[in-house]
Design a protein around this motif. Structure first.
Motif, PDB file in Angstrom:
ATOM      1  N   VAL A 196       0.926  -1.004  -0.048  1.00  0.00           N
ATOM      2  CA  VAL A 196      -0.071  -0.240  -0.058  1.00  0.00           C
ATOM      3  C   VAL A 196       0.840   1.166   0.127  1.00  0.00           C
ATOM      4  N   ILE A 197       0.456   2.175  -0.805  1.00  0.00           N
ATOM      5  CA  ILE A 197       1.286   3.418  -0.921  1.00  0.00           C
ATOM      6  C   ILE A 197       0.960   4.455   0.043  1.00  0.00           C
TER       7      ILE A 197
ATOM      8  N   SER B 207      10.075   4.117  -4.000  1.00  0.00           N
ATOM      9  CA  SER B 207       9.652   3.639  -2.797  1.00  0.00           C
ATOM     10  C   SER B 207       8.030   3.824  -2.645  1.00  0.00           C
ATOM     11  N   PRO B 208       7.234   3.156  -2.075  1.00  0.00           N
ATOM     12  CA  PRO B 208       5.917   3.214  -1.837  1.00  0.00           C
ATOM     13  C   PRO B 208       5.498   4.609  -1.355  1.00  0.00           C
ATOM     14  N   VAL B 209       6.082   5.742  -1.414  1.00  0.00           N
ATOM     15  CA  VAL B 209       5.810   6.839  -0.604  1.00  0.00           C
ATOM     16  C   VAL B 209       5.903   7.833  -2.044  1.00  0.00           C
ATOM     17  N   TRP B 210       4.760   8.728  -2.072  1.00  0.00           N
ATOM     18  CA  TRP B 210       4.453   9.787  -2.853  1.00  0.00           C
ATOM     19  C   TRP B 210       4.387  10.912  -1.981  1.00  0.00           C
ATOM     20  N   ILE B 211       4.766  12.150  -2.585  1.00  0.00           N
ATOM     21  CA  ILE B 211       4.966  13.319  -1.776  1.00  0.00           C
ATOM     22  C   ILE B 211       3.991  14.165  -2.559  1.00  0.00           C
ATOM     23  N   GLN B 212       3.065  15.162  -1.755  1.00  0.00           N
ATOM     24  CA  GLN B 212       2.371  16.277  -2.412  1.00  0.00           C
ATOM     25  C   GLN B 212       2.245  17.496  -1.567  1.00  0.00           C
TER      26      GLN B 212
ATOM     27  N   ARG C 210       8.476  10.358  -5.662  1.00  0.00           N
ATOM     28  CA  ARG C 210       7.812  10.967  -6.767  1.00  0.00           C
ATOM     29  C   ARG C 210       7.022  12.002  -6.131  1.00  0.00           C
ATOM     30  N   ILE C 211       6.846  13.197  -6.647  1.00  0.00           N
ATOM     31  CA  ILE C 211       6.196  14.369  -6.186  1.00  0.00           C
ATOM     32  C   ILE C 211       5.212  14.848  -6.909  1.00  0.00           C
ATOM     33  N   GLY C 212       4.060  15.626  -6.530  1.00  0.00           N
ATOM     34  CA  GLY C 212       2.995  16.182  -7.192  1.00  0.00           C
ATOM     35  C   GLY C 212       2.604  17.604  -6.615  1.00  0.00           C
ATOM     36  N   LEU C 213       2.021  18.360  -7.356  1.00  0.00           N
ATOM     37  CA  LEU C 213       1.637  19.725  -6.844  1.00  0.00           C
ATOM     38  C   LEU C 213      -0.082  19.536  -6.914  1.00  0.00           C
ATOM     39  N   ASN C 214      -0.463  20.012  -5.882  1.00  0.00           N
ATOM     40  CA  ASN C 214      -2.153  20.047  -5.689  1.00  0.00           C
ATOM     41  C   ASN C 214      -2.542  21.588  -6.339  1.00  0.00           C
ATOM     42  N   ILE C 215      -3.601  21.522  -7.023  1.00  0.00           N
ATOM     43  CA  ILE C 215      -3.919  22.684  -7.760  1.00  0.00           C
ATOM     44  C   ILE C 215      -5.392  22.826  -7.531  1.00  0.00           C
ATOM     45  N   ASP C 216      -5.623  23.793  -6.657  1.00  0.00           N
ATOM     46  CA  ASP C 216      -7.094  24.262  -6.549  1.00  0.00           C
ATOM     47  C   ASP C 216      -7.794  25.056  -7.743  1.00  0.00           C
ATOM     48  N   GLY C 217      -9.320  25.436  -7.331  1.00  0.00           N
ATOM     49  CA  GLY C 217     -10.103  26.262  -8.171  1.00  0.00           C
ATOM     50  C   GLY C 217     -10.456  25.871  -9.541  1.00  0.00           C
ATOM     51  N   GLN C 218     -10.617  26.674 -10.270  1.00  0.00           N
ATOM     52  CA  GLN C 218     -10.982  26.079 -11.739  1.00  0.00           C
ATOM     53  C   GLN C 218     -10.353  27.256 -12.761  1.00  0.00           C
ATOM     54  N   GLY C 219     -10.148  26.800 -13.988  1.00  0.00           N
ATOM     55  CA  GLY C 219      -9.525  27.727 -14.995  1.00  0.00           C
ATOM     56  C   GLY C 219      -8.629  27.027 -15.686  1.00  0.00           C
TER      57      GLY C 219
END
Length: 351
Positions: free
Chosen positions: A173-174, A210-215, A232-241
């Motif tokens: 499980v990640i 590794s079974p760890v992603w970062i955000q 692995r890294i990822g950016l959270n992006i809110d809103g719309q447009g």
């Protein structure tokens, strides 16, 4: 044609266009997009099985895995003594019984988060030992009384304890930790990036596979943690447009994933009805970026107006129809408070 049918047709047209465009239209520096090995999107348990049990508790994560989640998502904040605990915000008021502890009454204060004053009890004013005397509570009890029935039962948990638990599981499980408000901690002379990197290094979990992603919602924070670990890294992006191509090109050079508010893919009008889908999934995939989407919930109050079953905000609507729209666009992962429903929808789309 029904509104749902029209939306599905729009999604299908976008998918077909993506197939025709192909790699030839990709930027020169793009990475090939490699979908997850299992057909259908990865199911991420948003704060655990938070539709059923108080969020960010070990019990909620355990239930999520039992319900079929591929990934569990702990939001991380820091304690006074630098421990990483699983809470959605530094403020403890909405999700714990801290206000029922008279010994902590003098800890209530006002601080600035994201430029706004916030009053409450802050985790960084408590040691881990003190945090362990608190118990979790449901954040939205009027909508989720079934979860609120468990108020006071579960301890707060550290990320270290979550990783200990994951290590005991029979199936991999990640974990997908989100560093909450890194700038807030930087202003206090603390580094959530270094705390996370140190823990992953100690446990040998700071590797690419590794079974760890970062955000995080903070791009600069992700760049900082990327200097410390290879996950692995990822950016959270809110809103719309619209997200411009130039911005996506930059993200493709520095990130693995963009994690989008659903409205970035299917915008809503002023009355909450869905509009035609954007092409952000296809454009991100052309650049080698995975696309994760949040947050899928079953209750009417969270669903687009198209899929609500009644005026009762706590009643379930046509959640499967919403999942189907996004699955048909080929998103790589979905965050859901109800991981079992995300798995159910994935199975239906495969059939």
């Amino acid at each position: 044609m029904s509104r749902k049918g029209a939306l599905l047709r729009g999604a299908a047209a976008l998918a077909a266009a993506a197939a025709l465009i192909g790699i030839a239209a990709s930027p020169a520096a793009a990475k090939p997009h490699r979908p997850h090995h299992d057909p259908g999107p990865v199911v991420i348990a948003h704060r655990g099985a938070s539709g059923y049990l108080p969020e960010h508790t070990l019990e909620a994560y355990q239930l999520a895995v039992e319900l079929g989640a591929d990934v569990v998502e702990p939001d991380l904040v820091l304690t006074k003594d630098g421990e990483l605990i699983a809470r959605h915000e530094p403020v403890l008021d909405e999700t714990t019984d801290v206000e029922d502890h008279p010994e902590f009454a003098d800890r209530k204060t006002t601080k600035t988060i994201d430029g706004k004053p916030v009053t409450g009890f802050f985790a960084d004013d408590f040691t881990l030992a003190e945090i362990k005397t608190l118990r979790a509570e449901e954040r939205i009890p009027d909508i989720r009384p079934q979860s609120a029935a468990h108020d006071g039962e579960f301890q707060l948990v550290t990320y270290d304890e979550i990783l200990d638990w994951v290590a005991t599981l029979d199936e991999p499980v990640i974990t997908y930790p989100e560093m909450k408000h890194p700038s807030y901690y930087e202003d206090k002379g603390m580094s959530i990036e270094e705390s996370l990197a140190d823990l992953l290094d100690e446990r040998g979990l700071d590797k690419r596979r590794s079974p760890v992603w970062i955000q995080s919602f903070e791009y600069e924070s992700l760049l900082a943690v990327d200097e410390l670990v290879d996950n692995r890294i990822g950016l959270n992006i809110d809103g719309q447009g619209e997200i411009p191509n130039a911005t996506l090109n930059e993200y493709a050079r520095t990130l693995d994933t963009i994690s989008l508010n659903k409205n970035r893919i299917f915008p809503r009008d002023a009355d909450g009805y869905l509009q035609e889908p954007t092409d952000i999934v296809e454009r991100a995939h052309r650049r080698g970026l995975d696309v994760h989407v949040w947050t899928f919930r079953a209750e009417n109050t969270f669903l687009p107006a198209d899929f609500r079953s009644s005026s009762d905000p706590a009643a379930r609507g046509d959640y499967l129809a919403e999942f189907e729209l996004f699955y048909d666009l080929g998103v790589d992962a979905v965050f859901s408070d109800y991981p079992d429903l995300a798995v159910e929808a994935r199975e239906e789309c495969r059939a």
